[in-house]
Scaffold this motif. Structure first.
Motif, PDB file in Angstrom:
ATOM      1  N   LYS A 157     -12.538  -7.047 -10.245  1.00 52.88           N
ATOM      2  CA  LYS A 157     -11.831  -7.833  -9.235  1.00 52.88           C
ATOM      3  C   LYS A 157     -11.220  -6.963  -8.145  1.00 52.88           C
ATOM      4  O   LYS A 157     -10.924  -7.452  -7.066  1.00 52.88           O
ATOM      5  CB  LYS A 157     -10.722  -8.663  -9.894  1.00 52.88           C
ATOM      6  CG  LYS A 157     -11.218  -9.634 -10.944  1.00 52.88           C
ATOM      7  CD  LYS A 157     -10.061 -10.377 -11.583  1.00 52.88           C
ATOM      8  CE  LYS A 157     -10.552 -11.337 -12.657  1.00 52.88           C
ATOM      9  NZ  LYS A 157      -9.424 -12.046 -13.316  1.00 52.88           N
ATOM     10  N   GLY A 158     -11.002  -5.699  -8.428  1.00 53.55           N
ATOM     11  CA  GLY A 158     -10.379  -4.804  -7.466  1.00 53.55           C
ATOM     12  C   GLY A 158      -8.879  -4.732  -7.655  1.00 53.55           C
ATOM     13  O   GLY A 158      -8.236  -5.647  -8.191  1.00 53.55           O
ATOM     14  N   LEU A 159      -8.300  -3.633  -7.208  1.00 52.77           N
ATOM     15  CA  LEU A 159      -6.861  -3.453  -7.336  1.00 52.77           C
ATOM     16  C   LEU A 159      -6.086  -4.467  -6.508  1.00 52.77           C
ATOM     17  O   LEU A 159      -4.988  -4.887  -6.879  1.00 52.77           O
ATOM     18  CB  LEU A 159      -6.480  -2.036  -6.909  1.00 52.77           C
ATOM     19  CG  LEU A 159      -6.618  -0.946  -7.981  1.00 52.77           C
ATOM     20  CD1 LEU A 159      -6.349   0.419  -7.381  1.00 52.77           C
ATOM     21  CD2 LEU A 159      -5.699  -1.219  -9.156  1.00 52.77           C
ATOM     22  N   ALA A 160      -6.646  -4.863  -5.354  1.00 52.90           N
ATOM     23  CA  ALA A 160      -5.951  -5.853  -4.531  1.00 52.90           C
ATOM     24  C   ALA A 160      -5.839  -7.179  -5.253  1.00 52.90           C
ATOM     25  O   ALA A 160      -4.837  -7.897  -5.123  1.00 52.90           O
ATOM     26  CB  ALA A 160      -6.685  -6.027  -3.201  1.00 52.90           C
ATOM     27  N   GLY A 161      -6.859  -7.536  -6.030  1.00 54.40           N
ATOM     28  CA  GLY A 161      -6.800  -8.774  -6.801  1.00 54.40           C
ATOM     29  C   GLY A 161      -5.761  -8.732  -7.894  1.00 54.40           C
ATOM     30  O   GLY A 161      -5.311  -9.780  -8.361  1.00 54.40           O
ATOM     31  N   GLN A 162      -5.380  -7.540  -8.321  1.00 53.06           N
ATOM     32  CA  GLN A 162      -4.329  -7.371  -9.334  1.00 53.06           C
ATOM     33  C   GLN A 162      -2.982  -7.040  -8.711  1.00 53.06           C
ATOM     34  O   GLN A 162      -2.046  -6.697  -9.439  1.00 53.06           O
ATOM     35  CB  GLN A 162      -4.720  -6.256 -10.313  1.00 53.06           C
ATOM     36  CG  GLN A 162      -5.990  -6.527 -11.096  1.00 53.06           C
ATOM     37  CD  GLN A 162      -6.347  -5.399 -12.043  1.00 53.06           C
ATOM     38  OE1 GLN A 162      -7.486  -5.246 -12.449  1.00 53.06           O
ATOM     39  NE2 GLN A 162      -5.359  -4.591 -12.423  1.00 53.06           N
ATOM     40  N   ASP A 163      -2.897  -7.101  -7.411  1.00 54.11           N
ATOM     41  CA  ASP A 163      -1.655  -6.777  -6.701  1.00 54.11           C
ATOM     42  C   ASP A 163      -1.234  -5.339  -6.969  1.00 54.11           C
ATOM     43  O   ASP A 163      -0.048  -5.028  -7.029  1.00 54.11           O
ATOM     44  CB  ASP A 163      -0.541  -7.754  -7.098  1.00 54.11           C
ATOM     45  CG  ASP A 163       0.617  -7.744  -6.119  1.00 54.11           C
ATOM     46  OD1 ASP A 163       0.425  -7.254  -4.990  1.00 54.11           O
ATOM     47  OD2 ASP A 163       1.712  -8.208  -6.483  1.00 54.11           O
ATOM     48  N   TYR A 164      -2.241  -4.463  -7.167  1.00 59.86           N
ATOM     49  CA  TYR A 164      -2.018  -3.033  -7.400  1.00 59.86           C
ATOM     50  C   TYR A 164      -1.090  -2.796  -8.593  1.00 59.86           C
ATOM     51  O   TYR A 164      -0.252  -1.889  -8.570  1.00 59.86           O
ATOM     52  CB  TYR A 164      -1.458  -2.370  -6.141  1.00 59.86           C
ATOM     53  CG  TYR A 164      -2.407  -2.436  -4.972  1.00 59.86           C
ATOM     54  CD1 TYR A 164      -3.407  -1.480  -4.813  1.00 59.86           C
ATOM     55  CD2 TYR A 164      -2.321  -3.471  -4.058  1.00 59.86           C
ATOM     56  CE1 TYR A 164      -4.291  -1.553  -3.751  1.00 59.86           C
ATOM     57  CE2 TYR A 164      -3.208  -3.552  -2.988  1.00 59.86           C
ATOM     58  CZ  TYR A 164      -4.191  -2.586  -2.836  1.00 59.86           C
ATOM     59  OH  TYR A 164      -5.070  -2.667  -1.788  1.00 59.86           O
ATOM     60  N   LYS A 165      -1.282  -3.611  -9.636  1.00 53.34           N
ATOM     61  CA  LYS A 165      -0.485  -3.473 -10.850  1.00 53.34           C
ATOM     62  C   LYS A 165      -1.407  -3.462 -12.061  1.00 53.34           C
ATOM     63  O   LYS A 165      -2.526  -3.963 -12.022  1.00 53.34           O
ATOM     64  CB  LYS A 165       0.518  -4.627 -10.982  1.00 53.34           C
ATOM     65  CG  LYS A 165       1.602  -4.644  -9.901  1.00 53.34           C
ATOM     66  CD  LYS A 165       2.553  -5.790 -10.122  1.00 53.34           C
ATOM     67  CE  LYS A 165       3.647  -5.829  -9.050  1.00 53.34           C
ATOM     68  NZ  LYS A 165       4.581  -6.952  -9.266  1.00 53.34           N
ATOM     69  N   THR A 172      -1.435   3.521  -8.339  1.00 53.29           N
ATOM     70  CA  THR A 172      -1.739   4.147  -7.060  1.00 53.29           C
ATOM     71  C   THR A 172      -2.579   5.389  -7.302  1.00 53.29           C
ATOM     72  O   THR A 172      -2.419   6.082  -8.319  1.00 53.29           O
ATOM     73  CB  THR A 172      -0.466   4.537  -6.299  1.00 53.29           C
ATOM     74  OG1 THR A 172      -0.837   5.231  -5.109  1.00 53.29           O
ATOM     75  CG2 THR A 172       0.448   5.393  -7.137  1.00 53.29           C
TER      76      THR A 172
END
Length: 442
Positions: A195-203, A212
């Motif tokens: 899904k990508g880090l953006a889809g996980q809200d970088y968490k 990060t």
């Protein structure tokens, strides 16, 4: 000593962190809502990938030091949510599970008032205290620290094997892998659904730790099974074959998976839940061993019907026979791995010969055989014979040579069709007769 622990801990294994970890400032603020018991957690650390957000927003959280009255109040509140939620919905299912855990927590509180808890039920886990010291080094699944079994108390989940310190049991945020796999009922069949880090809200997908690439301490690690990113505490770089890659590409290379993914794969590794014929039927054309086993399974399905009806033959139904002779035609990862290693071929050959010998020599089983109507010889045919073929309509058996010689037409089906035509043909002479009832009435 700190360098040894840093290098030895799975948290830092195969990572880019240097040998001497930097000093981390410990906050003196009181613990946040992450210190809940986990029975019903609605804080930031809940697993949003498995627990519905609507359930977490109800804020049914119980502190680790909750009293009996507080737990009873939470039980009543959870009951109201159960009755108010739609029937057969995902919310009701999770509310009922939370209600059961709350009741178990209440019983645990009654039985162990002021004493070290022997059993703990949290987030679907059923923890039991480890009483004997382990011979191998163990690590906590929550903090990834070493568990010194001689001086530290620890818990282990009897369902998924989740291991944690006594002090960490009230802070865990991972749902039991056994609960997740039971709800899904099958493996993830999409290759690395990232899904990508953006889809996980970088968490982190499990504990919501900020991720990060600029900081090696919080560098994200991708789970090749779930397609989600995790922190170093929730992802220990465990290696495992991925079911989706095996079924689609017959790729047995081991890849890094998270702790939750590793536990889910281990729990369902021997469970027949992969329908290869539905997911990727072309795989049989490329893997000769798999096609051979698939044909053998068809024969085992017929043998199972013979052996189940025989008192002496039922003793031949071994666990391997029960799994491979099942009508669902599904494979487990253990079966596919045995096919790749070549060990299953030897086992199936021996098992087939033993079962075939019993069926052909047993008076009861051999009496349920078939005779070829074309050549009319005395050779008994069985559905699992490679030289025999069965009619799909009437289940009549023929030799393959006789079947081809008759143009692949079943003689019994031809007779049934002719008989049906004779019954359905109306009598035209009687159909034109007209009866006037007035002629017979005075």
């Amino acid at each position: 000593m700190a360098e040894v622990l840093a290098n030895d801990s799975p948290k830092y294994r195969n990572s880019l962190i240097c040998c001497s970890p930097r000093t981390v400032e410990v906050s003196t603020s009181p613990p946040s809502s992450s210190s809940t018991s986990g029975c019903v957690s609605a804080d930031e650390s809940y697993d949003s990938n498995y627990i519905p957000r609507s359930v977490a927003n109800k804020k049914l959280k119980i502190h680790s030091s909750a009293t009996k009255e507080e737990i009873e109040k939470a039980i009543l509140q959870c009951k109201e949510y159960v009755f108010s939620s739609p029937q057969c919905s995902e919310e009701r299912k999770w509310f009922v599970r939370y209600l059961v855990e709350l009741r178990l927590r209440l019983e645990d509180l009654k039985d162990n008032e002021g004493v070290l808890r022997v059993r703990v039920s949290i987030k679907g886990h059923h923890f039991e205290q480890q009483t004997s010291a382990s011979n191998r080094k163990q690590y906590c699944d929550h903090c990834s620290g070493v568990i010194w079994s001689i001086v530290q108390s620890s818990y282990v989940c009897t369902d998924c094997g989740y291991l944690c310190h006594y002090k960490c049991v009230d802070h865990i945020c991972r749902v039991c892998a056994h609960v997740v796999m039971t709800d899904k009922g099958q493996f993830e069949m999409t290759i690395c659904p990232e899904k990508g880090l953006a889809g996980q809200d970088y968490k982190c997908a499990e504990c919501d730790t900020a991720l990060t690439f600029k900081d090696a301490w919080n560098e994200p690690r991708l789970c090749d099974y779930t397609g989600l990113y995790y922190c170093a505490t929730c992802h220990w770089n465990d290696q495992s074959a991925i079911p989706a890659r095996v079924v689609h590409n017959w790729d047995w290379e081991k890849r890094s998976v998270s702790r939750i993914g590793f536990q889910m794969l281990n729990l369902s590794w021997s469970r027949p839940c992969i329908d290869v014929e539905r997911i990727n039927p072309k795989l049989f054309n490329f893997i000769a061993e798999l096609e051979w086993v698939h044909k053998m399974r068809r024969g085992l399905e017929w043998m199972r019907r013979y052996l189940c009806a025989c008192d002496k033959g039922s003793s031949l139904l071994s666990p391997l026979f029960v799994q491979l002779g099942d009508v669902n035609k599904k494979y487990s990862m253990a079966h596919l791995q045995a096919i790749n290693d070549g060990s299953l071929e030897t086992q199936l050959t021996e098992l087939t010969e033993v079962c075939r010998s019993h069926i052909t020599n047993c008076p009861l089983c051999s009496g349920k055989g078939y005779l070829c109507e074309v050549c009319a010889n005395n050779e008994i045919l069985y559905p699992f014979d490679s030289g025999a073929i069965m009619c799909e309509k009437c289940n009549s058996m023929y030799h393959r040579g006789c079947w081809l010689r008759k143009g692949q037409k079943c003689l019994k089906c031809i007779r049934l069709e002719e008989r049906k035509k004779q019954i359905d043909v109306p009598d035209h002479n009687d159909s034109h007769l007209e009866y006037d009832i007035d002629k017979f009435v005075n």
